[in-house]
Motif scaffolding. Structure first.
Motif, PDB file in Angstrom:
ATOM      1  N   ASP A 163       0.800  -1.352   0.112  1.00 52.44           N
ATOM      2  CA  ASP A 163       0.123   0.131  -0.022  1.00 52.44           C
ATOM      3  C   ASP A 163       0.752   1.347  -0.062  1.00 52.44           C
ATOM      4  OD1 ASP A 163       0.788  -0.122   2.527  1.00 52.44           O
ATOM      5  OD2 ASP A 163      -1.231   0.048   3.140  1.00 52.44           O
ATOM      6  N   PHE A 171       0.350   1.399  -3.815  1.00 48.02           N
ATOM      7  CA  PHE A 171      -0.856   1.289  -4.410  1.00 48.02           C
ATOM      8  C   PHE A 171      -1.856   1.574  -3.227  1.00 48.02           C
ATOM      9  CE2 PHE A 171       1.830  -1.679  -6.677  1.00 48.02           C
ATOM     10  CZ  PHE A 171       1.872  -1.120  -7.889  1.00 48.02           C
ATOM     11  N   LYS A 172      -3.090   1.424  -3.593  1.00 41.49           N
ATOM     12  CA  LYS A 172      -4.282   1.729  -2.875  1.00 41.49           C
ATOM     13  C   LYS A 172      -4.379   0.369  -1.687  1.00 41.49           C
ATOM     14  CE  LYS A 172      -5.531   5.514  -4.580  1.00 41.49           C
ATOM     15  NZ  LYS A 172      -5.467   6.785  -3.954  1.00 41.49           N
ATOM     16  N   SER A 173      -4.872   0.426  -0.457  1.00 43.26           N
ATOM     17  CA  SER A 173      -4.912  -0.438   0.458  1.00 43.26           C
ATOM     18  C   SER A 173      -5.952  -1.308   0.755  1.00 43.26           C
ATOM     19  CB  SER A 173      -4.599   0.340   1.950  1.00 43.26           C
ATOM     20  OG  SER A 173      -5.607   1.041   2.204  1.00 43.26           O
ATOM     21  N   THR A 174      -6.988  -1.125  -0.433  1.00 41.47           N
ATOM     22  CA  THR A 174      -7.982  -2.073  -0.501  1.00 41.47           C
ATOM     23  C   THR A 174      -8.151  -2.750  -1.866  1.00 41.47           C
ATOM     24  OG1 THR A 174      -9.466  -0.229  -1.435  1.00 41.47           O
ATOM     25  CG2 THR A 174      -9.302  -0.532   1.174  1.00 41.47           C
ATOM     26  N   GLY A 188      -9.601   0.146  -4.268  1.00 36.75           N
ATOM     27  CA  GLY A 188      -8.779   1.130  -4.337  1.00 36.75           C
ATOM     28  C   GLY A 188      -7.913   0.695  -5.453  1.00 36.75           C
ATOM     29  N   VAL A 189      -7.186  -0.646  -5.419  1.00 36.75           N
ATOM     30  CA  VAL A 189      -6.277  -1.013  -6.247  1.00 36.75           C
ATOM     31  C   VAL A 189      -6.861  -1.269  -7.687  1.00 36.75           C
ATOM     32  CG1 VAL A 189      -5.014  -3.045  -6.942  1.00 36.75           C
ATOM     33  CG2 VAL A 189      -4.797  -2.069  -4.712  1.00 36.75           C
ATOM     34  N   GLN A 200      -7.667   2.468  -9.197  1.00 41.48           N
ATOM     35  CA  GLN A 200      -6.287   3.437  -9.015  1.00 41.48           C
ATOM     36  C   GLN A 200      -6.227   3.806 -10.354  1.00 41.48           C
ATOM     37  OE1 GLN A 200      -3.073   2.078  -6.649  1.00 41.48           O
ATOM     38  NE2 GLN A 200      -1.918   3.875  -7.239  1.00 41.48           N
TER      39      GLN A 200
END
Length: 140
Positions: free
Chosen positions: A56, A59-62, A65-66, A69
């Motif tokens: 994360d 990258f995003k943490s969910t 989110g990934v 992105q």
């Protein structure tokens, strides 16, 4: 102890608990990125998504989110893209659920990037190739 299956897959790793929305995002990404691939190819695409969640700082943490992105997965650029084959989508969702439950993973698969063999993006020049599965090349 995990059991090794054919095609180099492992059965029963620790489960990843997610919301129904996160399952939907993983399923959507698998469907749009790898629906014509083998089971192993679909699992590899799912694992890239899950590997990114663990990284994360980059990258995003969910999962959602990934997946969403900016400029990461080309299918997300076309918001009108819809599911056309509901039976395939249903099967993809069942596979996504099994991956999250820990039933199917590719051992020691640390890829964070991939692309199809039909393209040669600029970003791949400074990445290390891990493997090719079907029509996707995976990178660390």
């Amino acid at each position: 102890m995990p059991m090794v299956l054919s095609q180099g897959l492992i059965r029963k790793e620790p489960a990843i608990v997610v919301s129904e929305r996160e399952l939907q995002c993983l399923t959507d990404n698998m469907y749009h990125e790898a629906r014509g691939e083998s089971i192993k190819g679909q699992i590899a695409v799912a694992q890239v998504t899950l590997n990114r969640v663990k990284h994360d700082s980059q990258f995003k943490s969910t999962i959602c989110g990934v997946v969403y992105q900016k400029n990461q997965f080309s299918w997300t650029l076309n918001r009108r893209l819809r599911v056309k084959d509901y039976e395939t989508y249903r099967i993809t969702k069942a596979l996504a659920r099994s991956i999250l439950a820990g039933y199917y993973r590719i051992p020691d698969f640390n890829a964070l990037y991939y692309h199809t063999t039909q393209v040669n993006p600029r970003w791949n020049r400074n990445k290390y190739i891990i493997t090719r599965i079907g029509s996707h090349i995976f990178y660390a």
